[in-house]
Scaffold this motif. Structure first.
Motif, short mmCIF file in Angstrom:
data_model
loop_
_atom_site.label_atom_id
_atom_site.label_comp_id
_atom_site.label_asym_id
_atom_site.label_seq_id
_atom_site.Cartn_x
_atom_site.Cartn_y
_atom_site.Cartn_z
N ARG A 170 54.11 -49.64 -31.77
CA ARG A 170 54.75 -49.74 -32.86
C ARG A 170 56.25 -49.14 -32.70
O ARG A 170 57.26 -49.56 -33.39
CB ARG A 170 54.22 -48.99 -34.27
N GLN A 171 56.51 -48.03 -31.96
CA GLN A 171 57.58 -47.45 -31.97
C GLN A 171 58.57 -48.26 -31.09
O GLN A 171 60.03 -48.55 -31.07
CB GLN A 171 57.47 -46.20 -31.12
N THR A 172 57.95 -49.14 -30.07
CA THR A 172 58.82 -49.92 -29.27
C THR A 172 59.49 -51.09 -30.06
O THR A 172 60.56 -51.60 -29.86
CB THR A 172 57.98 -50.58 -28.12
N VAL A 173 58.73 -51.78 -31.07
CA VAL A 173 59.40 -52.74 -31.82
C VAL A 173 60.30 -52.19 -33.08
O VAL A 173 60.88 -53.10 -33.74
CB VAL A 173 58.28 -53.63 -32.44
N GLU A 174 60.42 -50.73 -33.46
CA GLU A 174 61.06 -50.47 -34.53
C GLU A 174 62.47 -50.70 -34.25
O GLU A 174 62.93 -50.51 -33.60
CB GLU A 174 60.74 -48.66 -34.36
N GLY A 175 63.04 -51.09 -35.49
CA GLY A 175 64.32 -51.52 -35.62
C GLY A 175 64.78 -52.90 -35.16
O GLY A 175 65.90 -53.36 -35.29
N LEU A 176 63.82 -53.74 -34.58
CA LEU A 176 63.99 -55.02 -34.36
C LEU A 176 64.19 -56.07 -35.49
O LEU A 176 63.44 -55.92 -36.47
CB LEU A 176 62.99 -55.51 -33.56
N THR A 177 64.96 -56.93 -35.40
CA THR A 177 65.23 -57.83 -36.31
C THR A 177 64.08 -58.92 -36.24
O THR A 177 63.44 -59.03 -35.20
CB THR A 177 66.61 -58.71 -36.67
N ASP A 178 63.62 -59.87 -37.24
CA ASP A 178 62.64 -60.75 -36.99
C ASP A 178 63.09 -61.57 -35.98
O ASP A 178 62.24 -62.20 -35.09
CB ASP A 178 62.51 -61.59 -38.22
N GLU A 179 64.46 -62.13 -35.80
CA GLU A 179 64.82 -62.94 -34.76
C GLU A 179 64.59 -62.38 -33.38
O GLU A 179 64.40 -62.81 -32.11
CB GLU A 179 66.34 -63.38 -34.63
N GLN A 180 64.96 -61.02 -33.11
CA GLN A 180 64.73 -60.31 -31.87
C GLN A 180 63.16 -60.03 -31.74
O GLN A 180 63.16 -60.43 -30.27
CB GLN A 180 65.36 -58.94 -31.82
N ALA A 181 62.35 -59.60 -32.66
CA ALA A 181 60.90 -59.71 -32.45
C ALA A 181 60.33 -61.10 -32.00
O ALA A 181 59.37 -61.19 -31.39
CB ALA A 181 60.16 -59.40 -33.82
N ALA A 182 60.90 -62.33 -32.28
CA ALA A 182 60.47 -63.37 -31.77
C ALA A 182 61.23 -64.09 -30.51
O ALA A 182 60.52 -64.96 -29.87
CB ALA A 182 60.61 -64.62 -32.95
N GLU A 199 56.87 -66.20 -40.01
CA GLU A 199 56.11 -64.76 -39.86
C GLU A 199 57.26 -63.91 -39.66
O GLU A 199 58.47 -64.16 -39.23
CB GLU A 199 55.50 -64.89 -38.63
N THR A 200 57.01 -62.75 -40.32
CA THR A 200 58.08 -61.37 -39.95
C THR A 200 57.15 -60.37 -39.29
O THR A 200 56.24 -60.05 -39.34
CB THR A 200 58.54 -60.94 -41.44
N LEU A 201 58.36 -59.65 -38.71
CA LEU A 201 57.66 -58.47 -38.04
C LEU A 201 56.94 -57.35 -38.97
O LEU A 201 55.83 -56.97 -38.53
CB LEU A 201 58.92 -57.82 -37.04
N ALA A 202 57.82 -57.31 -40.20
CA ALA A 202 57.17 -56.39 -41.11
C ALA A 202 55.74 -57.05 -41.33
O ALA A 202 54.78 -56.11 -41.57
CB ALA A 202 58.02 -56.23 -42.30
#
Length: 167
Positions: A26-38, A90-93
């Motif tokens: 969870r910490q690793t993906v913290e602060g990513l935008t949906d575009e970055q997460a995808a 889909e969203t990261l949140a």
């Protein structure tokens, strides 16, 4: 007080370790935008959001196995390719909310299960034919799976924006 707050001994150790590695992921993906997460930041199909989606599905499926065996594990279809990427809409949140829901269900369930209960594994090329796993082995597998994918996510995140979970 939840069931997980009352765990002791081996059960507490297993869950503390699983929670630790969930936290790293969870910490690793913290602060990513949906575009970055995808985003695929390596030549693989993996993306940070897809890893969250994958570990959520893996944890949910293995806990169904822990309760009801292979038939329960396979009671819902699995998209083997799509589980590693974020789909349109889909969203990261949203993926993190799903992960938190599944994690909470696992945490509650672990306090009620017999760690020595065994179920035959589903037929798959990566399992030895006729092998069985205990609930304990399932939990160890979830720790290993979550830890491995937290490391994958860390590599992907560093390639996206240079951020690192540790170091």
């Amino acid at each position: 007080m939840s069931t997980t707050d009352q765990l002791t001994g081996e059960r507490a150790d297993l869950m503390q370790t699983l929670r630790l590695h969930r936290g790293f992921l969870r910490q690793t993906v913290e602060g990513l935008t949906d575009e970055q997460a995808a985003a695929r930041s390596t030549v693989s199909e993996l993306c940070p959001g897809g890893l969250i989606k994958h570990v959520t599905q893996v944890e949910q499926r293995w806990m169904r196995f822990a309760v009801g065996g292979a038939d329960a594990m396979n009671s819902e279809p699995l998209d083997w390719v799509g589980q590693f990427r974020m789909d349109e809409g889909e969203t990261l949140a949203g993926l993190l909310d799903d992960y938190a829901r599944v994690a909470a269900a696992t945490d509650e369930l672990v306090g009620t299960l017999d760690l020595d209960a065994n179920h035959p594994l589903p037929q798959a090329p990566w399992f030895q034919p006729g092998a069985s796993w205990s609930v304990r082995r399932v939990l160890l597998h979830l720790v290993a799976e979550t830890s491995q994918h937290a490391g994958h996510a860390d590599i992907l995140r560093e390639a996206i924006d240079g951020a690192k979970t540790m170091g």
